[in-house]
Scaffold this active site. Structure first.
Site, PDB file in Angstrom:
ATOM      1  N   ASP A 508       2.008 -14.866   2.804  1.00 58.81           N
ATOM      2  CA  ASP A 508       2.002 -14.045   4.014  1.00 58.81           C
ATOM      3  C   ASP A 508       0.737 -14.358   4.822  1.00 58.81           C
ATOM      4  O   ASP A 508      -0.311 -13.789   4.597  1.00 58.81           O
ATOM      5  CB  ASP A 508       2.045 -12.557   3.649  1.00 58.81           C
ATOM      6  N   HIS A 513      -4.664 -10.190   8.520  1.00 60.87           N
ATOM      7  CA  HIS A 513      -5.361  -9.987   7.268  1.00 60.87           C
ATOM      8  C   HIS A 513      -6.612 -10.859   7.111  1.00 60.87           C
ATOM      9  O   HIS A 513      -7.227 -10.855   6.058  1.00 60.87           O
ATOM     10  CB  HIS A 513      -4.402 -10.239   6.097  1.00 60.87           C
ATOM     11  N   ILE A 528      -7.162  -6.141   7.509  1.00 62.98           N
ATOM     12  CA  ILE A 528      -6.771  -5.221   6.432  1.00 62.98           C
ATOM     13  C   ILE A 528      -6.099  -5.990   5.287  1.00 62.98           C
ATOM     14  O   ILE A 528      -5.581  -7.086   5.493  1.00 62.98           O
ATOM     15  CB  ILE A 528      -5.818  -4.122   6.956  1.00 62.98           C
ATOM     16  N   GLY A 531      -0.291  -4.818   2.487  1.00 65.43           N
ATOM     17  CA  GLY A 531       0.287  -3.712   1.734  1.00 65.43           C
ATOM     18  C   GLY A 531       0.799  -4.204   0.391  1.00 65.43           C
ATOM     19  O   GLY A 531       0.620  -3.553  -0.647  1.00 65.43           O
TER      20      GLY A 531
END
Ligand code: NAI
Length: 734
Positions: A508, A513, A528, A531
């Site tokens: 991903d 990110h 971040i 998830g």
């Protein structure tokens, strides 16, 4: 010195290699061990005539130096034949340098259809046809290097070159997309805008320039970009005279000129023109996603702006659940080896610091195995592919999607290397008003056709609701409510500052990110953590606590993604055991925010026995002091500032349950540990409950208030306690 860049065993096709730049590339590739296909039609600079001589001379030159080369005299418009020459003579094709070119310079009004067409046929269509012929071979061998040749005339425009500029910049677009499509097969594609003295430029450059700007000064960049060690892809370079530089797009911060419930007009644009065009502050979007990433924030900002509400329009968002459900999406296969398995384990925080994790990190370990949550990776690859296609009945703007929930079930332990084929289906689309929820079901099968895993991604598409659909569906695998009692067990772990940078290598690659400017565009202060990375942490914690890290005991997991975790923050997984179901939720220790909620793991059988190595911490305060320990280590000057020994007594239900010493006096750099001081005496003892300490740390409860309310008791030198504020403030900031 590092080894020279060699091309032994590589087969390189250079188009238009009979003269100028192409010749310089071909000779250099030949000298460095490549087998070279020297293509040249041997025409004049306007695209007329044809002779074999141009290519033959260069082939002879290469062979004279002991190199391997064959000639090809076809036009690049016969792309297949060029590639066939490579295959017939050398059995493969590794590198394509699209270089052949001609000119038909005319001022725009005088460009004939022929002038337009021939330039596009040779430059843009020719490069397309040659590259398309090589592409399947590169894909199959999982390796390829492509160069496109653009021009400053295309990047910046140039008088008299409208046809050439258009075709040349088309090549940049072609390369940009090839770089994306080629990524998973290790095919790179880069574009150069060269400048060199050649027969093409001798009519426009003074003779001294022609002499000085040697094609050999462009050649080294091309060779480096084509070498197997070069990871660069999707980039554009200007190069000449021995100088080279990378180019990128720059964008102003722009202006949102639309206002809520007010018609947008050309005057709004005029009135904001200065801001729209102001480059004093700017960003550099590097992908389609980055370019549109701020759209969601723009929409949210406009929607949430204070304005008199008007009757809400019912919009048709182009969603048709039945049509989307019926659509057949081709399966996607994903091959992985121990390397991917280990990279994933590192990505979700495994470390060799813990002996028990060696079996996930070392392929030589007897018990080497794959974490069950790795099953999201092939499924996500299938999702990413599917989202690039048009799915009838599903209208979604990719920058407006949020990952809402995830369910995953594994039917047999995942092998440590395999090719899994994933089949994706739209299970349903729900109408939530402010958005739509799209349920993607992905089944993954092994080489024998056995189903190994099932994933359900629940994706929230902001702004795509109100299409008259239903609000719920039988297809949803629901989240759970965690018990209200105190957790039966907790594990806290601090993520690495590069956690997201590591995790993204598993597939991903969303820049959200890793790239701070991209994260800012999406409305976050910093990049971040994915998830699904926190998800990996949590499942790992459950397996460690209740299944002794035995992957064969994992059955299924469901989570809701509530709030993001930032790299470097600590994840606290609170767990409740009810039979073989382990309910859990994850908190960010530094903020107290719940990151994963409504979650559970189903095990085939569970044990109450804590993992063999470290007993998990059960008190919230444990993580506070553990974090303090880390911070003290990273700030050596702090001890001398505080210069005292303090003891914390933590209570639960009014009874002391643990003690921590903060020794900033006898130990040079300061130390935090469980229990009473190892040497010296506590100068100040603070007593607080396990619940209240979190509020103190996160700043929800001010120490004087806590003191007045009897929630914080202080014995000894109260002034010393105030000095500790430094440490608490640090934690609150995180
Ligand atoms: P060049 O004229 O010296 O070499 C180009 C070669 O391409 C010639 O040998 C020609 O026979 C061959 N060719 C033309 N049409 C062909 C076709 N249909 N099929 C196969 N071969 C064909 O030109 P130069 O300067 O070496 O240019 C190479 C590339 O670099 C071109 O694409 C050009 O547009 C580009 N370029 C060059 C610049 C410069 O300063 N030299 C500036 C910007 C771009």
């Amino acid at each position: 010195m590092a080894a020279p860049l060699r091309f032994d065993g590589r087969v390189v096709l250079v188009t238009g290699a009979g003269n100028g730049l192409g010749r310089a590339y071909a000779l250099a590739f030949g000298e460095r061990g490549a087998s070279v296909v020297v293509n040249d039609l041997g025409g004049d600079i306007h695209g007329g005539g044809k002779t074999a001589r141009a290519a033959d001379v260069v082939v002879e030159e290469i062979r004279a130096k002991g190199g391997k080369a064959v000639a090809n005299y076809d036009s690049v418009e016969d792309g297949d034949k060029l590639v066939q020459t490579a295959l017939d003579n050398f059995g493969r094709i590794d590198v394509v340098v699209n270089n052949a070119g001609i000119l038909r310079d005319k001022s725009f009004a005088r460009i004939s259809d022929q002038d337009w067409d021939i330039i596009h046929r040779v430059h843009l269509r020719g490069s397309f046809l040659v590259t398309r012929a090589a592409w399947p071979h590169m894909k199959k061998q999982n390796y390829g290097r492509i160069i496109m040749t653009t021009s400053a005339a295309g990047i910046y425009g140039n008088f008299g070159q409208a046809n050439y500029s258009a075709a040349k910049l088309g090549l940049l677009g072609l390369s940009n997309t090839l770089s994306i499509e080629g990524q998973k097969n290790n095919i790179s594609s880069n574009t150069i805008a060269p400048i060199a003295g050649s027969r093409l430029t001798e009519t426009v450059m003074p003779p001294e320039w022609i002499k000085a700007l040697k094609p050999e000064y462009v050649m080294p960049l091309v060779l480096f970009l084509c070498h197997e060690s070069c990871p660069e892809t999707g980039s554009l370079f200007e190069v000449g005279a021995g100088w080279m530089a990378k180019l990128r797009w720059e964008r102003t911060l722009g202006a949102t000129v639309r206002r809520k419930n007010i018609a947008m007009t050309p005057e709004d644009v005029r009135d904001n023109w200065e801001k729209i065009t102001d480059f004093t502050q700017s960003s550099h979007p590097a992908s389609n996603q980055e370019s549109t990433a701020n759209m969601m924030k723009v929409i949210q900002d406009i929607d949430s702006a204070a304005e008199a509400p008007v009757a809400r329009r019912t919009q048709s968002a182009g969603m048709d659940p039945e049509l989307a459900k019926a659509h057949d999406i081709p399966p996607e296969s994903f091959t992985y080896t121990a390397r991917e398995v280990i990279l994933y384990a590192l990505g979700v925080g495994m470390s060799t610091k813990e002996d028990e994790y060696l079996k996930f990190l070392f392929e030589g370990s007897e018990a080497f195995c794959t974490l069950p949550t790795f099953a999201v990776i092939p499924a996500q690859m299938a999702m990413q592919q599917a989202l690039m296609q048009e799915i009838p009945g599903l209208k979604q703007d990719l920058v407006r999607v949020l990952h809402g929930e995830q369910y995953m079930e594994v039917y047999k332990p995942l092998p440590t290397d395999a090719t899994l084929t994933s089949k994706l289906k739209i299970a349903d689309i729900l109408d939530k008003g402010s958005g739509a929820v799209v349920l993607y079901n992905v089944e993954s099968f092994n080489e024998k056709g056995e189903k190994v895993a099932f994933n359900q991604f629940s994706i929230f598409v902001v702004g795509s609701g109100n299409f008259g659909g239903k609000r719920t569906s039988d297809a949803i695998i629901p989240t759970a409510t965690v018990p209200t009692r105190a957790p039966d067990a907790s594990i806290t772990e601090t993520t690495h500052v590069d956690q997201a940078a590591l995790y993204r290598l598993s597939g991903d690659r969303n820049p959200l990110h890793i790239d701070p400017s991209f994260a800012a565009l999406a409305g976050f202060d910093t990049p971040i953590i994915h998830g699904l990375c926190s998800f990996g942490y949590a499942v790992r914690h459950v397996l460690r606590r209740y299944a002794n890290n035995d992957v064969t005991r994992f059955k299924a997991v469901k989570v809701r993604f509530a709030k993001p975790v930032l790299p470097g923050q600590s994840i606290q997984t609170d767990m409740w055991k009810e039979g073989n179901r382990i309910y859990f939720q994850c908190k960010v220790v530094e903020t107290g925010n719940t990151a994963l909620s409504g979650a559970y793991v189903d095990l085939t059988s569970s044990s109450d026995k804590p993992a063999s190595v470290k007993a998990p911490s059960r008190l919230q305060s444990d993580s506070v002091f553990e974090l303090m320990q880390e911070q003290i280590k990273s700030r050596p000057g702090l001890a001398s500032k505080i210069n005292a020994i303090l003891v914390w007594v933590i209570t639960k239900g009014g009874k002391p349950v643990s003690e921590w010493t903060i020794d900033m006096k006898t130990s040079k750099n300061g130390e935090v540990y469980r229990g009473q001081p190892k040497s010296g005496k506590a100068e100040c003892t603070l007593t607080v409950s396990d619940e209240n300490i979190m509020d103190l740390v996160t700043g929800k409860l001010a120490p004087p208030q806590a003191f007045m309310a009897g929630k914080l008791k202080v014995k000894g030198n109260i002034m010393l306690a105030q000095k500790l504020g430094v440490l608490f403030n640090e934690q609150a900031k995180l």
